[in-house]
Write a protein that holds these residues in place. Structure first.
Motif, PDB file in Angstrom:
ATOM      1  N   UNK A  12      13.851  36.838  14.130  1.00  0.00           N
ATOM      2  CA  UNK A  12      13.992  36.632  15.570  1.00  0.00           C
ATOM      3  C   UNK A  12      13.146  37.641  16.343  1.00  0.00           C
ATOM      4  N   UNK A  13      12.397  37.138  17.320  1.00  0.00           N
ATOM      5  CA  UNK A  13      11.591  37.971  18.201  1.00  0.00           C
ATOM      6  C   UNK A  13      12.147  37.872  19.612  1.00  0.00           C
ATOM      7  N   UNK A  14      12.458  39.029  20.202  1.00  0.00           N
ATOM      8  CA  UNK A  14      12.961  39.079  21.575  1.00  0.00           C
ATOM      9  C   UNK A  14      11.797  39.262  22.536  1.00  0.00           C
ATOM     10  N   UNK A  15      11.846  38.543  23.658  1.00  0.00           N
ATOM     11  CA  UNK A  15      10.824  38.600  24.696  1.00  0.00           C
ATOM     12  C   UNK A  15      11.487  38.996  26.012  1.00  0.00           C
ATOM     13  N   UNK A  16      10.947  40.015  26.694  1.00  0.00           N
ATOM     14  CA  UNK A  16      11.492  40.391  27.993  1.00  0.00           C
ATOM     15  C   UNK A  16      11.141  39.314  29.005  1.00  0.00           C
ATOM     16  N   UNK A  17      12.151  38.839  29.723  1.00  0.00           N
ATOM     17  CA  UNK A  17      11.978  37.783  30.718  1.00  0.00           C
ATOM     18  C   UNK A  17      11.893  38.383  32.112  1.00  0.00           C
ATOM     19  N   UNK A  18      12.771  39.346  32.375  1.00  0.00           N
ATOM     20  CA  UNK A  18      12.861  40.039  33.661  1.00  0.00           C
ATOM     21  C   UNK A  18      13.570  41.360  33.368  1.00  0.00           C
ATOM     22  N   UNK A  19      13.582  42.279  34.309  1.00  0.00           N
ATOM     23  CA  UNK A  19      14.281  43.540  34.048  1.00  0.00           C
ATOM     24  C   UNK A  19      15.730  43.306  33.605  1.00  0.00           C
ATOM     25  N   UNK A  20      16.068  43.841  32.425  1.00  0.00           N
ATOM     26  CA  UNK A  20      17.419  43.723  31.898  1.00  0.00           C
ATOM     27  C   UNK A  20      17.759  42.381  31.291  1.00  0.00           C
ATOM     28  N   UNK A  21      16.771  41.517  31.115  1.00  0.00           N
ATOM     29  CA  UNK A  21      16.998  40.161  30.616  1.00  0.00           C
ATOM     30  C   UNK A  21      15.922  39.848  29.576  1.00  0.00           C
ATOM     31  N   UNK A  22      16.365  39.473  28.377  1.00  0.00           N
ATOM     32  CA  UNK A  22      15.417  39.089  27.332  1.00  0.00           C
ATOM     33  C   UNK A  22      15.940  37.867  26.607  1.00  0.00           C
ATOM     34  N   UNK A  23      15.009  37.141  25.954  1.00  0.00           N
ATOM     35  CA  UNK A  23      15.395  35.918  25.248  1.00  0.00           C
ATOM     36  C   UNK A  23      14.813  35.911  23.842  1.00  0.00           C
ATOM     37  N   UNK A  24      15.467  35.147  22.985  1.00  0.00           N
ATOM     38  CA  UNK A  24      14.997  34.939  21.620  1.00  0.00           C
ATOM     39  C   UNK A  24      15.219  33.477  21.259  1.00  0.00           C
ATOM     40  N   UNK A  25      14.149  32.805  20.829  1.00  0.00           N
ATOM     41  CA  UNK A  25      14.278  31.438  20.332  1.00  0.00           C
ATOM     42  C   UNK A  25      14.877  31.535  18.932  1.00  0.00           C
ATOM     43  N   UNK A  26      16.028  30.890  18.739  1.00  0.00           N
ATOM     44  CA  UNK A  26      16.733  30.978  17.466  1.00  0.00           C
ATOM     45  C   UNK A  26      16.332  29.868  16.510  1.00  0.00           C
ATOM     46  N   UNK A  27      16.269  28.652  17.010  1.00  0.00           N
ATOM     47  CA  UNK A  27      15.883  27.489  16.197  1.00  0.00           C
ATOM     48  C   UNK A  27      15.348  26.418  17.130  1.00  0.00           C
ATOM     49  N   UNK A  28      14.478  25.569  16.592  1.00  0.00           N
ATOM     50  CA  UNK A  28      13.978  24.480  17.435  1.00  0.00           C
ATOM     51  C   UNK A  28      13.350  23.374  16.611  1.00  0.00           C
ATOM     52  N   UNK A  29      13.403  22.210  17.190  1.00  0.00           N
ATOM     53  CA  UNK A  29      12.672  21.014  16.781  1.00  0.00           C
ATOM     54  C   UNK A  29      12.201  20.384  18.087  1.00  0.00           C
ATOM     55  N   UNK A  30      11.328  19.410  18.044  1.00  0.00           N
ATOM     56  CA  UNK A  30      10.851  18.834  19.304  1.00  0.00           C
ATOM     57  C   UNK A  30      11.975  18.310  20.209  1.00  0.00           C
ATOM     58  N   UNK A  31      13.042  17.813  19.627  1.00  0.00           N
ATOM     59  CA  UNK A  31      14.101  17.210  20.439  1.00  0.00           C
ATOM     60  C   UNK A  31      15.202  18.170  20.872  1.00  0.00           C
ATOM     61  N   UNK A  32      15.200  19.430  20.368  1.00  0.00           N
ATOM     62  CA  UNK A  32      16.275  20.365  20.713  1.00  0.00           C
ATOM     63  C   UNK A  32      15.843  21.798  20.422  1.00  0.00           C
ATOM     64  N   UNK A  33      16.445  22.740  21.179  1.00  0.00           N
ATOM     65  CA  UNK A  33      16.129  24.157  20.990  1.00  0.00           C
ATOM     66  C   UNK A  33      17.375  24.991  21.255  1.00  0.00           C
ATOM     67  N   UNK A  34      17.571  26.052  20.447  1.00  0.00           N
ATOM     68  CA  UNK A  34      18.660  27.005  20.616  1.00  0.00           C
ATOM     69  C   UNK A  34      18.052  28.361  20.954  1.00  0.00           C
ATOM     70  N   UNK A  35      18.525  28.966  22.072  1.00  0.00           N
ATOM     71  CA  UNK A  35      17.939  30.204  22.573  1.00  0.00           C
ATOM     72  C   UNK A  35      19.048  31.175  22.952  1.00  0.00           C
ATOM     73  N   UNK A  36      18.877  32.453  22.608  1.00  0.00           N
ATOM     74  CA  UNK A  36      19.795  33.509  23.028  1.00  0.00           C
ATOM     75  C   UNK A  36      19.171  34.251  24.206  1.00  0.00           C
ATOM     76  N   UNK A  37      19.995  34.534  25.222  1.00  0.00           N
ATOM     77  CA  UNK A  37      19.577  35.343  26.357  1.00  0.00           C
ATOM     78  C   UNK A  37      20.501  36.544  26.443  1.00  0.00           C
ATOM     79  N   UNK A  38      19.933  37.732  26.377  1.00  0.00           N
ATOM     80  CA  UNK A  38      20.690  38.978  26.460  1.00  0.00           C
ATOM     81  C   UNK A  38      20.501  39.575  27.851  1.00  0.00           C
ATOM     82  N   UNK A  39      21.597  40.035  28.462  1.00  0.00           N
ATOM     83  CA  UNK A  39      21.559  40.577  29.817  1.00  0.00           C
ATOM     84  C   UNK A  39      22.204  41.949  29.860  1.00  0.00           C
ATOM     85  N   UNK A  40      21.580  42.858  30.571  1.00  0.00           N
ATOM     86  CA  UNK A  40      22.194  44.145  30.901  1.00  0.00           C
ATOM     87  C   UNK A  40      23.028  43.940  32.169  1.00  0.00           C
TER      88      UNK A  40
END
Length: 110
Positions: A12-40
């Motif tokens: 898993x690779x985390x990407x900063x989205x905005x201050x205190x907010x980052x996301x990680x793509x957990x799994x995906x296929x063209x028809x669906x995606x699972x993503x984690x968003x971490x918030x401070x």
């Protein structure tokens, strides 16, 4: 070597989205995606819209969630769904984690 249908924590690779907010793509296929968003605490998931259906699960923390102009406070164990093109966003009231599913996949996250 793991088949493509598994994702392990080390993959898993985390990407900063905005201050205190980052996301990680957990799994995906063209028809669906699972993503984690971490918030401070106090971090904002800015109001936005997209053509995907989104289902979100509050895995940790508490959030003020706005969907289509209505704001509701949600705690861990709660969930919400967003129809395509509805304006939505969140404010983290404490450290938190959202698990989001998108259909179809958010190619802009890859």
């Amino acid at each position: 070597m793991m088949p493509d249908h598994y994702t392990l924590p080390d993959d898993i690779t985390w990407t900063e989205v905005a201050p205190g907010n980052r996301r990680a793509v957990l799994s995906h296929r063209p028809e669906m995606m699972l993503v984690a968003f971490s918030f401070e605490p106090g971090a904002i998931g800015a109001l936005h819209s997209h053509p995907h259906t989104q289902v979100s699960y509050v895995a940790e923390g508490a959030f003020d969630v706005t969907v289509d102009g209505i704001t509701t406070r949600l705690d861990a164990g709660s969930s919400f769904i967003v129809a395509p093109n509805l304006v939505h966003g969140v404010v983290a009231l404490e450290k938190g984690l959202l698990i989001d599913t998108f259909t179809p996949r958010r190619d802009d996250f890859l």
